[in-house]
Motif scaffolding. Sequence first.
Motif, PDB file in Angstrom:
ATOM      1  N   ALA A 187      -3.894 -30.038  11.202  1.00 34.10           N
ATOM      2  CA  ALA A 187      -4.734 -30.423  12.481  1.00 34.10           C
ATOM      3  C   ALA A 187      -5.407 -28.925  13.130  1.00 34.10           C
ATOM      4  N   ARG A 188      -6.630 -28.837  13.433  1.00 34.43           N
ATOM      5  CA  ARG A 188      -7.465 -27.779  14.173  1.00 34.43           C
ATOM      6  C   ARG A 188      -7.712 -28.384  15.664  1.00 34.43           C
ATOM      7  N   PRO A 189      -6.915 -27.912  16.563  1.00 36.64           N
ATOM      8  CA  PRO A 189      -7.140 -28.508  18.024  1.00 36.64           C
ATOM      9  C   PRO A 189      -8.802 -28.229  18.239  1.00 36.64           C
ATOM     10  N   ASP A 190      -9.296 -29.294  19.254  1.00 34.96           N
ATOM     11  CA  ASP A 190     -10.494 -29.084  19.640  1.00 34.96           C
ATOM     12  C   ASP A 190     -10.669 -28.173  20.746  1.00 34.96           C
TER      13      ASP A 190
ATOM     14  N   SER B 244      -5.920 -23.325  23.288  1.00 36.32           N
ATOM     15  CA  SER B 244      -6.175 -22.424  22.118  1.00 36.32           C
ATOM     16  C   SER B 244      -7.040 -23.131  21.252  1.00 36.32           C
ATOM     17  N   VAL B 245      -8.251 -22.458  21.250  1.00 37.83           N
ATOM     18  CA  VAL B 245      -9.325 -23.130  20.153  1.00 37.83           C
ATOM     19  C   VAL B 245      -9.145 -22.860  18.867  1.00 37.83           C
ATOM     20  N   ARG B 246      -8.615 -21.655  18.642  1.00 38.90           N
ATOM     21  CA  ARG B 246      -8.483 -21.038  17.249  1.00 38.90           C
ATOM     22  C   ARG B 246      -6.914 -21.137  17.033  1.00 38.90           C
ATOM     23  N   SER B 247      -6.271 -22.320  16.756  1.00 31.89           N
ATOM     24  CA  SER B 247      -5.145 -22.539  16.595  1.00 31.89           C
ATOM     25  C   SER B 247      -5.163 -23.557  15.589  1.00 31.89           C
ATOM     26  N   ILE B 248      -3.599 -23.627  14.802  1.00 36.14           N
ATOM     27  CA  ILE B 248      -3.554 -24.561  13.732  1.00 36.14           C
ATOM     28  C   ILE B 248      -2.339 -25.391  13.992  1.00 36.14           C
ATOM     29  N   VAL B 249      -2.110 -26.548  13.365  1.00 30.62           N
ATOM     30  CA  VAL B 249      -0.896 -27.433  13.460  1.00 30.62           C
ATOM     31  C   VAL B 249      -0.652 -27.793  12.145  1.00 30.62           C
ATOM     32  N   LYS B 250       0.655 -27.759  11.616  1.00 36.06           N
ATOM     33  CA  LYS B 250       1.053 -27.766  10.125  1.00 36.06           C
ATOM     34  C   LYS B 250       2.286 -28.849  10.419  1.00 36.06           C
TER      35      LYS B 250
END
Length: 230
Positions: A164-167, A140-146
Amino acid sequence: MIGVAVIALVGGALVAAGPALAATPQPMPVATITGHVRSLDGKPLAGITVYAGRGEDPNAPGADPDRSDVVRTGSTGRYALHVAGGAGIFMRFTDSRDRFLEATKAAFTARGGSTYRVDRRLEATGEIAGTVTIADGNTSVRSIVKLYDAATGRRVRGAGVNTARPDAAGHFHLFVEAGDYKVRFAAYGPDGRTDDVHPEWYGDARTRATSPTVSVRSGGKAAGIDAVLE
Protein backbone atom coordinates in the motif's frame (compact mmCIF):
# COMPACT_ATOMS: atom_id res chain seq x y z
CA MET A 1 -12.67 -10.24 -64.01
CA ILE A 2 -15.40 -12.93 -64.26
CA GLY A 3 -14.12 -16.51 -64.25
CA VAL A 4 -15.25 -18.72 -67.14
CA ALA A 5 -15.93 -22.40 -66.71
CA VAL A 6 -14.99 -24.74 -69.58
CA ILE A 7 -17.00 -27.91 -70.27
CA ALA A 8 -15.04 -30.73 -71.92
CA LEU A 9 -15.99 -34.23 -73.02
CA VAL A 10 -13.56 -36.71 -71.49
CA GLY A 11 -14.12 -40.44 -71.91
CA GLY A 12 -17.76 -39.88 -72.65
CA ALA A 13 -18.32 -37.81 -69.50
CA LEU A 14 -18.74 -34.08 -69.12
CA VAL A 15 -16.05 -32.52 -66.94
CA ALA A 16 -16.16 -28.88 -65.82
CA ALA A 17 -12.84 -27.05 -65.59
CA GLY A 18 -12.40 -23.52 -64.41
CA PRO A 19 -11.21 -21.26 -61.56
CA ALA A 20 -11.46 -22.92 -58.13
CA LEU A 21 -13.95 -21.38 -55.76
CA ALA A 22 -12.52 -20.26 -52.38
CA ALA A 23 -14.00 -22.06 -49.41
CA THR A 24 -16.31 -19.88 -47.37
CA PRO A 25 -15.03 -19.57 -43.76
CA GLN A 26 -17.45 -21.23 -41.41
CA PRO A 27 -18.34 -19.42 -38.16
CA MET A 28 -16.76 -21.00 -35.09
CA PRO A 29 -19.35 -22.73 -32.88
CA VAL A 30 -19.97 -20.72 -29.72
CA ALA A 31 -20.59 -22.01 -26.22
CA THR A 32 -22.59 -20.04 -23.67
CA ILE A 33 -21.52 -19.93 -20.03
CA THR A 34 -23.90 -18.43 -17.52
CA GLY A 35 -24.32 -18.36 -13.77
CA HIS A 36 -24.50 -16.28 -10.59
CA VAL A 37 -21.78 -14.87 -8.35
CA ARG A 38 -22.61 -14.55 -4.67
CA SER A 39 -20.88 -13.94 -1.36
CA LEU A 40 -20.33 -16.85 1.02
CA ASP A 41 -23.55 -15.93 2.82
CA GLY A 42 -25.51 -16.05 -0.44
CA LYS A 43 -25.86 -12.35 -1.28
CA PRO A 44 -25.71 -11.49 -5.02
CA LEU A 45 -22.56 -9.62 -6.03
CA ALA A 46 -22.85 -6.91 -8.68
CA GLY A 47 -19.90 -5.56 -10.64
CA ILE A 48 -17.74 -8.70 -10.45
CA THR A 49 -15.58 -9.16 -13.56
CA VAL A 50 -15.97 -12.63 -15.10
CA TYR A 51 -13.53 -13.84 -17.77
CA ALA A 52 -13.64 -17.03 -19.82
CA GLY A 53 -11.24 -18.05 -22.56
CA ARG A 54 -8.22 -20.11 -23.51
CA GLY A 55 -5.41 -19.15 -21.18
CA GLU A 56 -5.45 -17.59 -17.73
CA ASP A 57 -4.54 -14.08 -18.91
CA PRO A 58 -6.56 -12.48 -21.74
CA ASN A 59 -3.85 -9.80 -22.11
CA ALA A 60 -0.93 -12.21 -22.46
CA PRO A 61 1.08 -12.25 -25.73
CA GLY A 62 -0.57 -14.57 -28.22
CA ALA A 63 -3.95 -14.50 -26.51
CA ASP A 64 -6.86 -14.68 -28.96
CA PRO A 65 -9.56 -12.10 -28.10
CA ASP A 66 -11.93 -13.84 -30.52
CA ARG A 67 -11.87 -16.94 -28.32
CA SER A 68 -12.62 -15.21 -25.01
CA ASP A 69 -15.20 -12.97 -23.39
CA VAL A 70 -15.26 -10.64 -20.37
CA VAL A 71 -18.39 -9.29 -18.66
CA ARG A 72 -19.50 -7.86 -15.33
CA THR A 73 -22.24 -9.30 -13.17
CA GLY A 74 -25.53 -7.41 -12.96
CA SER A 75 -27.50 -6.36 -9.92
CA THR A 76 -28.64 -9.95 -9.29
CA GLY A 77 -25.10 -11.30 -9.62
CA ARG A 78 -25.93 -12.97 -12.94
CA TYR A 79 -23.59 -13.06 -15.92
CA ALA A 80 -23.56 -14.62 -19.41
CA LEU A 81 -20.46 -15.24 -21.54
CA HIS A 82 -20.04 -16.45 -25.12
CA VAL A 83 -16.79 -18.17 -26.11
CA ALA A 84 -15.55 -20.32 -28.97
CA GLY A 85 -16.21 -23.94 -28.10
CA GLY A 86 -13.38 -26.32 -27.40
CA ALA A 87 -11.02 -27.58 -24.73
CA GLY A 88 -8.98 -25.53 -22.29
CA ILE A 89 -11.62 -22.95 -21.27
CA PHE A 90 -10.41 -21.18 -18.13
CA MET A 91 -12.49 -18.84 -15.95
CA ARG A 92 -11.62 -16.08 -13.47
CA PHE A 93 -13.88 -14.07 -11.13
CA THR A 94 -12.38 -10.77 -9.93
CA ASP A 95 -13.56 -7.82 -7.85
CA SER A 96 -11.81 -4.65 -9.04
CA ARG A 97 -12.59 -2.95 -5.71
CA ASP A 98 -10.83 -5.70 -3.70
CA ARG A 99 -13.92 -6.38 -1.56
CA PHE A 100 -13.72 -10.11 -2.37
CA LEU A 101 -10.94 -12.55 -3.09
CA GLU A 102 -10.38 -13.72 -6.65
CA ALA A 103 -11.71 -17.15 -7.64
CA THR A 104 -11.02 -19.35 -10.67
CA LYS A 105 -12.35 -22.43 -12.40
CA ALA A 106 -9.88 -24.97 -13.77
CA ALA A 107 -9.78 -25.46 -17.53
CA PHE A 108 -12.67 -27.48 -18.96
CA THR A 109 -14.16 -28.37 -22.33
CA ALA A 110 -17.16 -26.43 -23.62
CA ARG A 111 -18.95 -27.69 -26.72
CA GLY A 112 -20.04 -25.13 -29.27
CA GLY A 113 -23.80 -24.68 -29.28
CA SER A 114 -24.14 -25.84 -25.67
CA THR A 115 -24.90 -23.85 -22.51
CA TYR A 116 -23.02 -24.35 -19.23
CA ARG A 117 -23.89 -23.20 -15.70
CA VAL A 118 -20.98 -22.04 -13.54
CA ASP A 119 -21.84 -20.42 -10.20
CA ARG A 120 -19.26 -19.05 -7.78
CA ARG A 121 -19.24 -17.84 -4.17
CA LEU A 122 -16.51 -15.37 -3.27
CA GLU A 123 -14.91 -14.90 0.14
CA ALA A 124 -14.86 -11.35 1.47
CA THR A 125 -11.45 -9.82 2.07
CA GLY A 126 -10.37 -8.36 5.38
CA GLU A 127 -8.95 -4.85 5.68
CA ILE A 128 -5.85 -3.48 7.36
CA ALA A 129 -5.89 0.31 7.68
CA GLY A 130 -3.83 2.98 9.37
CA THR A 131 -1.86 6.20 9.00
CA VAL A 132 1.84 6.75 8.34
CA THR A 133 3.53 9.96 9.47
CA ILE A 134 7.10 11.12 9.73
CA ALA A 135 8.78 12.17 12.98
CA ASP A 136 7.85 15.86 12.74
CA GLY A 137 4.16 14.95 12.54
CA ASN A 138 3.64 15.52 8.84
CA THR A 139 1.93 12.87 6.75
CA SER A 140 4.36 10.75 4.79
CA VAL A 141 3.22 10.94 1.18
CA ARG A 142 6.24 8.99 -0.04
CA SER A 143 6.02 5.94 2.16
CA ILE A 144 5.17 2.30 1.59
CA VAL A 145 3.48 -0.44 3.62
CA LYS A 146 4.32 -4.12 3.06
CA LEU A 147 2.66 -7.23 4.39
CA TYR A 148 4.21 -10.51 5.59
CA ASP A 149 2.77 -13.84 6.70
CA ALA A 150 3.10 -13.99 10.48
CA ALA A 151 3.88 -17.71 10.55
CA THR A 152 6.31 -18.06 7.65
CA GLY A 153 7.73 -14.55 7.41
CA ARG A 154 7.20 -14.59 3.67
CA ARG A 155 6.14 -11.48 1.83
CA VAL A 156 2.47 -11.65 0.91
CA ARG A 157 2.14 -11.17 -2.82
CA GLY A 158 -1.02 -11.01 -4.85
CA ALA A 159 -3.36 -8.73 -6.70
CA GLY A 160 -3.90 -5.63 -4.62
CA VAL A 161 -3.07 -7.16 -1.25
CA ASN A 162 0.68 -6.98 -0.76
CA THR A 163 1.64 -3.31 -0.86
CA ALA A 164 0.00 0.00 0.00
CA ARG A 165 1.14 3.53 -0.74
CA PRO A 166 -0.45 6.00 1.68
CA ASP A 167 -2.44 8.87 0.21
CA ALA A 168 -1.73 12.57 0.69
CA ALA A 169 -3.08 12.38 4.24
CA GLY A 170 -0.92 9.35 5.08
CA HIS A 171 -3.84 6.92 5.18
CA PHE A 172 -3.48 3.42 3.73
CA HIS A 173 -5.72 0.39 3.18
CA LEU A 174 -4.73 -3.21 2.48
CA PHE A 175 -7.38 -5.75 1.48
CA VAL A 176 -6.28 -9.23 2.42
CA GLU A 177 -7.31 -12.83 2.90
CA ALA A 178 -8.29 -13.70 6.46
CA GLY A 179 -5.20 -14.54 8.48
CA ASP A 180 -2.36 -13.32 10.71
CA TYR A 181 0.12 -10.76 9.41
CA LYS A 182 3.15 -8.64 10.21
CA VAL A 183 3.19 -5.11 8.83
CA ARG A 184 6.34 -3.26 7.77
CA PHE A 185 6.67 0.45 6.99
CA ALA A 186 9.38 2.40 5.17
CA ALA A 187 9.90 5.70 3.37
CA TYR A 188 11.14 6.36 -0.14
CA GLY A 189 14.61 7.78 -0.63
CA PRO A 190 15.44 11.07 -2.41
CA ASP A 191 15.78 9.22 -5.72
CA GLY A 192 12.09 8.24 -5.51
CA ARG A 193 12.92 4.59 -6.16
CA THR A 194 14.53 3.26 -2.98
CA ASP A 195 11.74 2.23 -0.62
CA ASP A 196 13.71 1.07 2.42
CA VAL A 197 14.50 4.34 4.23
CA HIS A 198 13.71 4.54 7.99
CA PRO A 199 12.17 1.03 8.05
CA GLU A 200 10.23 -0.19 11.03
CA TRP A 201 7.65 -2.82 11.89
CA TYR A 202 4.21 -2.19 13.35
CA GLY A 203 4.31 -1.42 17.06
CA ASP A 204 7.48 0.65 16.66
CA ALA A 205 9.38 -2.63 16.46
CA ARG A 206 12.78 -3.07 14.87
CA THR A 207 12.33 -6.73 13.96
CA ARG A 208 9.52 -8.88 12.61
CA ALA A 209 9.71 -11.19 15.63
CA THR A 210 9.01 -8.38 18.10
CA SER A 211 6.26 -6.74 16.04
CA PRO A 212 2.66 -7.39 17.19
CA THR A 213 0.67 -9.73 14.97
CA VAL A 214 -2.23 -8.16 13.09
CA SER A 215 -5.14 -10.61 12.76
CA VAL A 216 -7.83 -10.10 10.15
CA ARG A 217 -11.03 -12.05 9.60
CA SER A 218 -13.10 -12.30 6.43
CA GLY A 219 -15.17 -9.12 6.10
CA GLY A 220 -13.46 -7.59 9.14
CA LYS A 221 -11.19 -4.60 9.60
CA ALA A 222 -8.03 -4.08 11.63
CA ALA A 223 -7.81 -0.31 12.04
CA GLY A 224 -5.27 1.89 13.78
CA ILE A 225 -2.24 0.12 12.33
CA ASP A 226 -0.21 3.33 12.46
CA ALA A 227 3.47 4.20 12.26
CA VAL A 228 5.71 7.21 12.86
CA LEU A 229 8.87 7.00 10.77
CA GLU A 230 11.93 8.59 12.34
